[in-house]
Design a protein around this motif. Sequence first.
Motif, PDB file in Angstrom:
ATOM      1  N   THR A  72       0.575  -0.864   0.155  1.00  0.00           N
ATOM      2  CA  THR A  72      -0.218   0.004   0.100  1.00  0.00           C
ATOM      3  C   THR A  72       1.217   1.304  -0.083  1.00  0.00           C
ATOM      4  O   THR A  72       0.585   2.112  -0.828  1.00  0.00           O
ATOM      5  CB  THR A  72      -0.696  -0.047   1.372  1.00  0.00           C
ATOM      6  N   VAL A  76       0.443   4.515  -2.668  1.00  0.00           N
ATOM      7  CA  VAL A  76       0.143   5.781  -2.338  1.00  0.00           C
ATOM      8  C   VAL A  76       1.265   6.455  -2.735  1.00  0.00           C
ATOM      9  O   VAL A  76       1.032   7.901  -2.630  1.00  0.00           O
ATOM     10  CB  VAL A  76      -0.262   6.086  -0.668  1.00  0.00           C
ATOM     11  N   ARG A  81      -4.486   4.234  -6.226  1.00  0.00           N
ATOM     12  CA  ARG A  81      -5.523   3.055  -4.938  1.00  0.00           C
ATOM     13  C   ARG A  81      -6.161   2.016  -6.066  1.00  0.00           C
ATOM     14  O   ARG A  81      -6.587   2.106  -7.716  1.00  0.00           O
ATOM     15  CB  ARG A  81      -6.890   4.089  -5.292  1.00  0.00           C
ATOM     16  N   GLU A  86      -6.736  -2.598  -0.644  1.00  0.00           N
ATOM     17  CA  GLU A  86      -6.808  -1.861   0.077  1.00  0.00           C
ATOM     18  C   GLU A  86      -8.047  -2.899   1.133  1.00  0.00           C
ATOM     19  O   GLU A  86      -7.876  -2.776   1.972  1.00  0.00           O
ATOM     20  CB  GLU A  86      -7.609  -0.346  -0.136  1.00  0.00           C
ATOM     21  N   ASP A 109      -8.919   5.223   4.429  1.00  0.00           N
ATOM     22  CA  ASP A 109      -9.371   5.757   3.678  1.00  0.00           C
ATOM     23  C   ASP A 109      -8.494   7.924   3.551  1.00  0.00           C
ATOM     24  O   ASP A 109      -8.371   8.198   2.591  1.00  0.00           O
ATOM     25  CB  ASP A 109     -11.176   5.813   3.213  1.00  0.00           C
ATOM     26  N   LEU A 112      -4.534   7.353   3.551  1.00  0.00           N
ATOM     27  CA  LEU A 112      -4.736   7.324   1.903  1.00  0.00           C
ATOM     28  C   LEU A 112      -4.989   8.338   1.151  1.00  0.00           C
ATOM     29  O   LEU A 112      -4.249   8.627  -0.149  1.00  0.00           O
ATOM     30  CB  LEU A 112      -4.393   6.049   1.683  1.00  0.00           C
TER      31      LEU A 112
END
Length: 133
Positions: A72, A76, A81, A86, A109, A112
């Motif tokens: 992730t 990011v 995304r 996720e 959310d 990120l």
Amino acid sequence: MDRDGVLFGAATHDVGKTLHPEELAGPGSAHEEAGRHLLLRRGFPPALARFAATHACWDDPAVTVEDLLVSTADKVWKDKRVPGLEDRLVKALAAATRREPWEEYLALDDLLARLGADAGHRLAFQSAFPVHT
């Protein structure tokens, strides 16, 4: 959760690109296994070296929450995304924290989105130093 491992993985997951500089600005996955081997040869333990190889394999059933966090972070950085990634991370975090998945999703959310907001500046800085292969 292995916080230090995640920080190490986030910092070193692309180290194999030193051996495959063409992948700095273009596609490719040769750097993944090359990075793992490079770290192992330099004496890093397999538990840490694995992040170089697993950061793109987030859909493998054997990945850990630490692997998902490194994957992730990799995405990011570019403000990319990936819903499937996720979703897996949210489930893993909910299991680890015993919170509801929706609570983990909302927190993730928001985080990120904030981290991704500065991606343009990071990428512009990075591209100001072109690599010639």
